[in-house]
Design a protein around this motif. Structure first.
Motif, mmCIF file in Angstrom:
data_model
loop_
_atom_site.group_PDB
_atom_site.id
_atom_site.type_symbol
_atom_site.label_atom_id
_atom_site.label_comp_id
_atom_site.label_asym_id
_atom_site.label_seq_id
_atom_site.Cartn_x
_atom_site.Cartn_y
_atom_site.Cartn_z
ATOM 1 N N HIS A 129 3.077 3.317 6.488
ATOM 2 C CA HIS A 129 4.144 4.408 7.147
ATOM 3 C C HIS A 129 4.234 5.558 6.494
ATOM 4 N N GLN B 81 1.806 -1.942 2.694
ATOM 5 C CA GLN B 81 3.322 -1.641 2.644
ATOM 6 C C GLN B 81 3.667 -0.223 2.783
ATOM 7 N N SER C 42 10.833 -7.048 11.060
ATOM 8 C CA SER C 42 11.472 -5.961 10.655
ATOM 9 C C SER C 42 11.817 -4.935 11.272
ATOM 10 N N TRP D 258 10.805 -1.764 9.611
ATOM 11 C CA TRP D 258 9.224 -1.365 9.533
ATOM 12 C C TRP D 258 9.104 -0.479 10.992
ATOM 13 N N ARG E 142 0.994 -3.254 8.411
ATOM 14 C CA ARG E 142 1.496 -3.830 7.285
ATOM 15 C C ARG E 142 0.711 -5.088 6.630
ATOM 16 N N ASP F 124 5.387 -6.141 12.076
ATOM 17 C CA ASP F 124 4.838 -6.857 10.696
ATOM 18 C C ASP F 124 4.595 -8.296 10.966
ATOM 19 N N ASP G 40 10.846 3.040 10.507
ATOM 20 C CA ASP G 40 9.975 3.710 9.661
ATOM 21 C C ASP G 40 8.593 4.407 10.600
ATOM 22 N N GLN G 41 7.935 3.558 11.089
ATOM 23 C CA GLN G 41 6.872 4.023 12.044
ATOM 24 C C GLN G 41 7.038 5.217 12.835
#
Length: 286
Positions: free
Chosen positions: A38, A35, A73, A76, A57, A91, A79-80
């Motif tokens: 990132h 989790q 997501s 997600w 993830r 994910d 964020d990367q």
């Protein structure tokens, strides 16, 4: 900083301080897992690591894994990208035996985001009996993908990128995969069926296994034989010296030996033939 023909090292997010030392070879790179993957990407970028970086993830693994029909997501993915990942990974949840709905759901969602890699964690049957269907479906959607193959019977290498693999990562590259990732410890070299029983003991830092190139397998350090290793970690000593070594030392040996094989693969004119000859020679040593 692309992924082309890279042999990446897959680590946990908690390995962030040692990770760059394991992936400093030309042709290497890192996959952080979990989790907080990132955040680990962001940290090593800030410390100057300029190789390929991915963040898996791994929602598809463990007793609480989700099915591949779960919603992916957007946060997600974002964020990367913000952290500096080479390409974002979805994910994804798990694609079980014959679960066409899950396979299509992951791919349909993944094509919403440009340059996003659709992670496909699949039951072993998908690469054995349903191989043609898998390859056709991936080709139809046109999205870049990364397979994670659940433990099962041996299978013929698939020409698609692999995550969470062992020596199968080299096999995939030999058969035309764009890139592949080898896990630094057993739990990151496998996708265990659920429920499963843990095999082998765990000690502080995790159980340690050393890669033995003569047999093309990871062997628990307590069971290493008399063979020697000429890598710059072992300096010609018997491999059994790793039984008393820290996990980072064992993993450094693994990375160096695997990347030596990777370099041989890249220089080979007929890669599939090279791999078949290598595995044939390794079979008696097992």
């Amino acid at each position: 900083m692309d992924l082309h023909e890279r042999l990446l090292v897959q680590v946990s997010a908690r390995d962030v301080y040692d990770a760059a030392a394991l992936a400093g070879h030309p042709g290497s790179g890192l996959v952080f897992t979990g989790q907080a993957a990132h955040d680990a990407v962001r940290m090593v970028r800030r410390h100057g690591y300029d190789g390929p970086l991915l963040a898996d993830r791994r929602r598809y693994a463990g007793s609480a894994r989700v099915r591949g029909t779960a919603r992916l997501s957007p946060d997600w993915i974002a964020d990367q990208v913000e952290a500096g990942a080479t390409a974002p990974l979805t994910d994804s949840g798990y694609v079980g035996e014959g679960d066409h709905e899950a396979l299509h759901t992951i791919l349909e969602q993944a094509i919403q985001w440009e340059n996003t890699i659709a992670v496909l964690p699949v039951h072993a049957r998908w690469v054995i009996e349903d191989r043609r269907t898998l390859l056709r479906t991936v080709n139809d959607y046109g999205a870049p993908v990364a397979l994670v193959v659940e433990d099962g019977p041996p299978y013929r290498p698939v020409p698609l990128p692999l995550l969470s693999a062992g020596v199968e990562a080299l096999a995939a590259l030999a058969y035309g995969a764009g890139w592949a990732a080898v896990g630094v410890r057993e739990v990151l070299r496998h996708l265990y069926p659920e429920p499963h029983e843990m095999r082998g003991g765990w000690r502080r830092g995790g159980a340690r296994s050393a890669f033995v190139p003569e047999s093309l397998e990871f062997v628990p350090v307590e069971r290493l034989g008399e063979g020697t290793c000429g890598c710059s970690t072992c300096h010609g000593r018997p491999l059994r010296h790793l039984a008393g070594a820290e996990e980072l030392v064992v993993n450094t040996h693994n990375a160096k030996v695997l990347h030596r094989l990777h370099n041989r693969l890249l220089r080979s004119t007929h890669r599939e033939q090279w791999w078949r000859e290598l595995t044939d020679a390794a079979a008696p040593a097992r």
